[in-house]
Scaffold this active site. Structure first.
Site: not given
Ligand code: NDP
Length: 452
Positions: A43, A436, A441, A182, A51, A48, A178
């Site tokens: 984080c 407002h 709102e 982002e 980012k 976080c 995510y």
């Molecule tokens: P996510 O699980 O959110 O997303 C992973 C992405 O990668 C999905 O789109 C998935 O596709 C794709 N993917 C997975 N495996 C493969 C593969 N073998 N080939 C191609 N694409 C693939 O993970 P992140 O890494 O983005 O983030 C991890 C976690 O960190 C998040 O789930 C969240 O909980 C946390 N986070 C929170 C934030 C916040 O609160 N603002 C900011 C950043 C992270 P598919 O959709 O098909 O599964």
């Protein structure tokens, strides 16, 4: 009764570990914490916080352009210096590392620098030092996962994005979660030409369908080239950069390729299995509802065990463990109305159920939704639009889902999350007087449900 060096030994100095160590020590427990890198974990160091700082940096690009509609003029176009941003971020993160250290030291926690390994259910080895503790807490978080792909050695993960050298003028982002969304938004805002590949037909698996589609439209509108149902077959290095050969036969050239394809729990090399700690299929620590692993003296919180990989969830779990061990006793957390934000441009803020989940769980629903151009953009010249949606269980009138894509969605949804946790009904929303003129709102003025 055996005697131990410590009441609690925490492995991992990220959000969950630091919170547990500090709060346990403040309650009089003898606590040690081992960390092999900087305090603050993902984080603070590579997640976080940097980012969000970079997201602020990116938002200035729009602000400069939009200000012209409000009468501002620039003698020369504003220029972005990536190295200044990197240096200022690094300085701020060092300051936060220092704050974490002083909070722990101030609470009386023994800090041990190094890689910790379990020797048994009550013993931890860090370098030459061997410590025993009545309770152990695993809070080692997670790390990026990169699938097998030819040329994998050329790609970077999110940890590296904040210090890339030089700035990638062309960035290829793999993933639609995510982190991918982002960082695609941030680097697009900072001036990179961003292409994003998602293996399925939608971004942000698990989010409300309308939100997913609306965000993709907005990201596309600002110039991010999102390609769905698309994967990389092979990556090669060229003189001019990197070349990704896509599954559909297309080629994309870029200066950097980010794989944001999920995160896996950090459990390798900790001696967990030898100590008898059960791991799940992802390698995460299996815990009960009080965060206790299959070994009674060993607990785990945060990304190493949870399915909701969010800093505030790790903090809440850490507090629950401290209360169980050194406070009022065990309690369980309710994960159903965990609010979350995605710091894309525009942001997503969400709390509660998606429409599909709510329909499966509650049956008949009333759906309220609104899409509009915010007042700010009447003069700014921006085409940005805002989307809001409320999902109401018809039987009880309770608002069970609240979703927004728009400016400051995270800030707005945090407030509404309190109302939703308290069980607010649509009638309560209707009786709430709006502020407002604000974007927020709209959540208390949506009167007519969608037909059908
Ligand atoms: P996510 O699980 O959110 O997303 C992973 C992405 O990668 C999905 O789109 C998935 O596709 C794709 N993917 C997975 N495996 C493969 C593969 N073998 N080939 C191609 N694409 C693939 O993970 P992140 O890494 O983005 O983030 C991890 C976690 O960190 C998040 O789930 C969240 O909980 C946390 N986070 C929170 C934030 C916040 O609160 N603002 C900011 C950043 C992270 P598919 O959709 O098909 O599964």
């Amino acid at each position: 009764m055996p005697t131990f060096d410590f009441d609690l030994f925490v492995i991992g100095g990220g959000s969950g570990g630091v919170r547990a160590a500090r709060m346990a020590a403040q309650r009089g427990a003898r606590v040690a914490l081992a960390e092999c890198a900087e305090l603050g974990g993902t984080c603070v160091n590579v997640g976080c916080i940097p980012k969000k700082l970079y997201s602020y940096a990116a938002s200035y690009a729009d602000a400069f352009t939009e200000s012209e509609g409000y009468g501002w003029q620039f003698d020369s176009p504003p220029r972005f210096d990536w190295n200044v941003l990197k240096a200022n971020r690094a300085k701020e993160i060092r300051r936060l590392n220092g704050i974490y250290r002083s909070l722990l030291e101030g609470a009386g926690v023994t800090l041990i620098q190094g890689w910790a390994q379990l020797a048994d259910a009550h013993t931890v080895q860090v370098g030459d030092r061997r410590c025993t503790a009545r309770h152990l807490l695993i809070a080692t978080g997670g790390m990026p996962f990169v699938p097998e792909v030819a040329g994998r050695e050329h790609v970077v993960v999110s940890d590296a994005m904040f210090d890339l050298d030089p700035f990638p003028k062309r960035l290829l982002v793999v993933g639609g979660g995510y982190i991918a969304c982002e960082l695609a938004s941030i680097f697009n805002g900072l001036g990179a030409k961003v292409t994003q590949l998602q293996r399925t037909a939608h971004l942000l698996n698990g989010f409300d369908e309308d939100v997913r589609q609306f965000l993709a439209k907005e990201m596309g509108r600002v110039g991010i080239d999102i390609r769905f149902n698309c994967e990389i077959d092979m990556i090669t290095r060229l003189d001019s950069g990197l070349c990704a050969l896509l599954s559909r036969g297309q080629r994309v050239e870029s200066d950097a390729i980010l794989y944001a394809t999920g995160r896996v729990p950090n459990t390798q090399g900790l001696g967990l299995e030898a100590a008898g700690v059960e791991l799940d299929e992802r390698g995460g620590v299996v815990v009960d509802k009080h965060y206790r692993s299959s070994v009674p003296s060993i607990y785990a919180v945060g990304d190493v065990s949870t399915r909701q990989q969010l800093t505030p969830v790790a903090l809440a779990e850490a507090m629950a463990v401290v209360d169980a061990l050194f406070g009022a006793g065990p309690r369980t957390l309710d994960y159903e109305f965990t609010p979350t934000a995605v710091f894309t441009h525009p942001n997503i803020g969400t709390c509660g159920f998606t429409e599909a989940e709510a329909r499966a769980k509650f049956g008949k629903l009333d759906i309220f939704s609104s899409e509009f151009k915010a007042l700010r953009h009447t003069l700014s010249g921006s085409g940005e639009r805002t989307f809001m949606k409320l999902i109401v269980e018809r039987k009880t009138d309770r608002v069970v889902g609240l979703h927004m894509v728009g400016p400051e969605a995270g800030e707005i949804v945090q407030g509404f999350a309190v109302a939703m946790r308290a069980g607010a009904t649509k009638q309560v929303f209707d009786r709430t007087i709006g502020i407002h003129p604000t974007v927020a709102e709209e959540f208390v003025t949506m009167r007519e449900p969608m037909p059908g």
